[in-house]
Design an enzyme around this catalytic site. Structure first.
Site, mmCIF file in Angstrom:
data_model
loop_
_atom_site.group_PDB
_atom_site.id
_atom_site.type_symbol
_atom_site.label_atom_id
_atom_site.label_comp_id
_atom_site.label_asym_id
_atom_site.label_seq_id
_atom_site.Cartn_x
_atom_site.Cartn_y
_atom_site.Cartn_z
ATOM 1 N N GLU A 196 4.580 -20.666 -9.376
ATOM 2 C CA GLU A 196 3.855 -19.406 -9.143
ATOM 3 C C GLU A 196 2.899 -19.534 -7.958
ATOM 4 O O GLU A 196 2.199 -18.582 -7.604
ATOM 5 C CB GLU A 196 3.062 -18.997 -10.388
ATOM 6 C CG GLU A 196 3.932 -18.574 -11.562
ATOM 7 C CD GLU A 196 4.870 -17.414 -11.221
ATOM 8 O OE1 GLU A 196 4.476 -16.538 -10.441
ATOM 9 O OE2 GLU A 196 5.994 -17.414 -11.737
ATOM 10 N N ARG A 204 8.635 -24.374 20.337
ATOM 11 C CA ARG A 204 9.126 -23.735 21.561
ATOM 12 C C ARG A 204 8.017 -23.521 22.585
ATOM 13 O O ARG A 204 8.289 -23.314 23.762
ATOM 14 C CB ARG A 204 9.771 -22.378 21.239
ATOM 15 C CG ARG A 204 10.950 -22.471 20.306
ATOM 16 C CD ARG A 204 11.504 -21.099 19.975
ATOM 17 N NE ARG A 204 12.022 -20.418 21.152
ATOM 18 C CZ ARG A 204 13.183 -20.695 21.721
ATOM 19 N NH1 ARG A 204 13.939 -21.630 21.217
ATOM 20 N NH2 ARG A 204 13.579 -20.052 22.797
ATOM 21 N N ASP A 252 11.399 -14.826 25.866
ATOM 22 C CA ASP A 252 11.958 -14.458 24.576
ATOM 23 C C ASP A 252 11.452 -13.091 24.129
ATOM 24 O O ASP A 252 10.472 -12.579 24.663
ATOM 25 C CB ASP A 252 11.545 -15.461 23.492
ATOM 26 C CG ASP A 252 12.342 -16.754 23.576
ATOM 27 O OD1 ASP A 252 13.412 -16.747 24.210
ATOM 28 O OD2 ASP A 252 11.869 -17.749 23.001
ATOM 29 N N PRO A 270 3.833 -15.452 0.383
ATOM 30 C CA PRO A 270 4.317 -14.078 0.605
ATOM 31 C C PRO A 270 3.163 -13.086 0.704
ATOM 32 O O PRO A 270 3.345 -11.953 1.142
ATOM 33 C CB PRO A 270 5.183 -13.798 -0.634
ATOM 34 C CG PRO A 270 4.751 -14.773 -1.667
ATOM 35 C CD PRO A 270 4.218 -15.968 -0.946
HETATM 36 N N1 SAM Z 1 3.836 -15.794 -7.423
HETATM 37 C C1 SAM Z 1 3.844 -15.714 -5.995
HETATM 38 C C2 SAM Z 1 3.689 -14.278 -5.569
HETATM 39 O O1 SAM Z 1 4.384 -13.407 -6.128
HETATM 40 O O2 SAM Z 1 2.913 -14.001 -4.634
HETATM 41 C C3 SAM Z 1 5.152 -16.226 -5.442
HETATM 42 C C4 SAM Z 1 5.278 -17.698 -5.516
HETATM 43 S S1 SAM Z 1 6.752 -18.253 -4.727
HETATM 44 C C5 SAM Z 1 7.916 -18.228 -6.024
HETATM 45 C C6 SAM Z 1 6.437 -19.986 -4.482
HETATM 46 C C7 SAM Z 1 5.964 -20.345 -3.100
HETATM 47 O O3 SAM Z 1 6.948 -20.011 -2.148
HETATM 48 C C8 SAM Z 1 4.719 -19.684 -2.611
HETATM 49 O O4 SAM Z 1 3.556 -20.306 -3.114
HETATM 50 C C9 SAM Z 1 4.837 -19.842 -1.102
HETATM 51 O O5 SAM Z 1 4.399 -21.108 -0.660
HETATM 52 C C10 SAM Z 1 6.333 -19.762 -0.896
HETATM 53 N N2 SAM Z 1 6.795 -18.446 -0.411
HETATM 54 C C11 SAM Z 1 7.551 -17.566 -1.092
HETATM 55 N N3 SAM Z 1 7.819 -16.485 -0.358
HETATM 56 C C12 SAM Z 1 7.226 -16.682 0.829
HETATM 57 C C13 SAM Z 1 7.134 -15.903 2.027
HETATM 58 N N4 SAM Z 1 7.692 -14.706 2.138
HETATM 59 N N5 SAM Z 1 6.437 -16.415 3.081
HETATM 60 C C14 SAM Z 1 5.840 -17.621 2.978
HETATM 61 N N6 SAM Z 1 5.896 -18.392 1.875
HETATM 62 C C15 SAM Z 1 6.577 -17.941 0.813
#
Ligand code: SAM
Length: 248
Positions: A115, A152, A167, A88
């Protein structure tokens, strides 16, 4: 293109090539996808790959060593590859990124859980990409979305009837509206121009609708574009018609 997904849920991510365009890409021989279970690189008998965070606090952290070994094994399996951590905190995954990645010979997608990974493993990562400003519980769904979007653009994956360059986002605009049979449906008719058989007129109408849809739904995209004379005129027409019809 060769893609390796590093995950705690291999059977989940493998589903992405069982359906639709990614499946076609595999059948056409332009995509191979394998899922690598990060737990296979755990030093423990119980296959643990997470531990408590230094400094305390809730949640668990993915250990650097199994992740690093999984990345090395994936590199050895598919050769030159861009290593992507789904996160994220990453750059937003845009159509520009998708097109760029579709030209790479290989991708290694690292799916976090808990995490997320121990920060020190990020040394081995080329780029962090995000699906959007929200937090999922794992990187598997973003990795599957990335595989779908990239497929794609692989030659031979899309049929003649579909084309990625038409697209949304390909030309910086949203796509124009689409209609199919019946011509009249619950009192709503298909726009007449689409029945005219005049290809130039249809192309102009579609461009005007694409400009209009972008203006209505994603004005931020328009702000980043330099419209030519015809596009400017068509957008003005769209806006004038929309205000006459009470749309604005
Ligand atoms: N503690 C992290 C933070 O707040 O930045 C969040 C960890 S999340 C619960 C667990 C995993 O989900 C991340 O390591 C990532 O690989 C994935 N993930 C969660 N949200 C994501 C997003 N918006 N885009 C891409 N990967 C995501």
């Amino acid at each position: 293109m060769k893609i390796e997904i590093l995950t705690l849920f291999p059977e989940l991510v493998e589903q992405v090539v069982r359906f639709g365009i990614p499946r076609k890409a595999v059948e056409a021989g332009v995509l191979t996808l394998s899922a690598r279970d990060i737990r296979d690189y755990s030093p423990d008998r119980d296959r643990r790959i997470d531990d408590r965070p230094y400094g305390g606090g809730p949640g668990m952290v993915m250990e650097a060593e199994p992740l690093s070994q999984a990345i090395d094994a994936a590199k050895a399996a598919i050769g030159p590859a861009t290593v992507i951590a789904l996160s994220p905190q990453g750059e937003p995954l845009t159509q520009d990124w998708v097109r760029r990645l579709a030209r790479e010979p290989g991708l290694i997608l690292l799916c976090g859980r808990y995490e997320g990974p121990d920060e020190r493993v990020m040394e081995a990562v080329d780029v962090e990409l995000s699906l959007g400003d929200f937090v999922l519980s794992g990187g598997e769904l973003p990795a599957m979305a990335l595989v779908d979007a990239v497929s794609r653009w692989l030659p031979g994956a899309l049929g003649h009837e579909q084309s990625a360059p038409n697209d949304s986002f390909a030309a910086g605009l949203l796509d124009h509206p689409h209609y199919t049979r019946p011509e009249h449906w619950r009192g709503a008719a298909v726009p007449e121009v689409l029945l005219s058989g005049d290809h130039a007129k249809v192309a102009r109408w579609r461009l005007k609708q694409a400009l209009g849809a972008t203006w209505l739904k994603r004005p931020d995209l328009l702000a980043g574009l330099e419209l030519n004379e015809e596009q400017t005129r068509l957008l003005r027409e769209f806006i004038a018609e929309a205000s006459v019809n009470g749309g604005t």
